[in-house]
Design an enzyme around this catalytic site. Structure first.
Site, PDB file in Angstrom:
ATOM      1  N   GLU A   1       0.865  -1.181   0.000  1.00  0.00           N
ATOM      2  CA  GLU A   1       0.000   0.000   0.000  1.00  0.00           C
ATOM      3  C   GLU A   1       0.903   1.234   0.000  1.00  0.00           C
ATOM      4  O   GLU A   1       1.777   1.370   0.859  1.00  0.00           O
ATOM      5  CB  GLU A   1      -0.891  -0.001   1.239  1.00  0.00           C
ATOM      6  CG  GLU A   1      -1.851   1.183   1.290  1.00  0.00           C
ATOM      7  CD  GLU A   1      -2.666   1.232   2.572  1.00  0.00           C
ATOM      8  OE1 GLU A   1      -3.368   2.248   2.771  1.00  0.00           O
ATOM      9  OE2 GLU A   1      -2.587   0.290   3.385  1.00  0.00           O
TER      10      GLU A   1
ATOM     11  N   ASP B   1      -5.262   9.157   9.572  1.00  0.00           N
ATOM     12  CA  ASP B   1      -3.917   8.756   9.973  1.00  0.00           C
ATOM     13  C   ASP B   1      -3.487   9.385  11.285  1.00  0.00           C
ATOM     14  O   ASP B   1      -3.787  10.548  11.570  1.00  0.00           O
ATOM     15  CB  ASP B   1      -2.919   9.121   8.871  1.00  0.00           C
ATOM     16  CG  ASP B   1      -3.096   8.269   7.639  1.00  0.00           C
ATOM     17  OD1 ASP B   1      -3.140   7.036   7.790  1.00  0.00           O
ATOM     18  OD2 ASP B   1      -3.198   8.821   6.523  1.00  0.00           O
TER      19      ASP B   1
END
Length: 274
Positions: A63, A74
């Site tokens: 990824e 995140d």
């Protein structure tokens, strides 16, 4: 003489992802391993070295994140890496070039927030993904209700649009998302943002089982997985794939030789999944 292998149509990204999960199982591993990296971090040259180290370390898929100024899904480690990459001038085209380089070795799943996609234009973005050899796309801030247009653009190019589900996703919504999933269903192991945790969330097996009941594609688990022991636990709980991000990004920041450091970690994670 043209063989059946030569005559076969080029493999789509969706097919490459399916083959990667199947190969992991055929090789005797509990789950496929998908390490995450921030494109362009610590810098462009070393991010290329990190990508190759992932492949050499035994990753099944990779990824690759596109740096963005407001990465709401995140945690601090990946957020800081994105900030550093943007400060160094890394752009979407740089990340797609990285994906193109790595795609010869492994299926690449690009993780990109919605703003850069629509700023470029959906069709232009999807064309660039395909030209870069990307097998899949994750858009963490793309609501399910707004996904059909993106899904259609990806389907036309054989790119898997990978949706995310969380432990808090209602049953009916989970069923709708799982039905449309391509490549794999990204199952978030806990509520909150990405980042290392001391242990896996309680009830992960039930979360995975619920996701599997609503989709026909593999279920990969991410968020909070940092150690070989946690990777093993996620696989034992039923995950078809294990995604590790913050721990590897932190290693890339702290090590004198980022590529060597992440290669060693990927090797250890891979051994744990056998």
């Amino acid at each position: 003489m043209v063989t059946a292998q030569d005559a076969r149509a080029p493999t789509s990204g969706i097919e490459r992802i399916a083959e990667a999960f199947a190969a992991a199982g055929a090789d005797g591993r509990r789950a496929a391993l998908m390490p995450y990296m921030m494109g362009g971090f610590p810098d462009l040259e070393r991010s290329h070295e990190i990508a190759l180290a992932y492949a050499e370390g035994g990753a099944d898929l990779v990824e690759v994140g596109v740096p963005f100024s407001d990465p709401l899904a995140d945690g601090p480690v990946i957020h800081a890496a994105a900030t550093d990459a943007l400060r160094a001038g890394v752009c979407l085209d740089d990340v797609l070039e990285l994906a193109r380089m790595l795609a010869d070795r492994l299926p690449v799943v690009v993780m990109c927030y919605a703003n850069p996609i629509f700023a470029r234009g959906l069709e232009r973005f999807a064309d660039a993904l395909a030209a870069g050899g990307a097998s899949g796309l994750i858009v963490p801030d793309l609501p399910h209700e707004e996904a059909p247009e993106v899904l259609e653009a990806c389907d036309r190019r054989g790119i898997a649009l990978v949706p995310l589900v969380a432990p808090t996703t209602p049953e009916a919504r989970l069923a709708r998302i799982g039905e449309r999933a391509r490549g794999f269903l990204y199952t978030v192991s806990l509520t909150g943002t990405t980042g290392e945790r001391a242990g896996l969330a309680e009830g992960l097996g039930a979360v995975i089982a619920r996701a599997k009941a609503h989709t026909s594609v593999p279920v990969a688990v991410g968020f909070g997985i940092a150690t070989p022991e946690q990777a093993t636990a996620a696989a034992v709980a039923g995950a078809d794939g294990v995604i590790v991000g913050s721990r590897l990004v932190r290693a890339a920041r702290e090590a004198a030789d980022p590529a060597e450091a992440v290669r060693d970690l990927v090797l250890a994670l891979g051994r744990a999944l056998r």
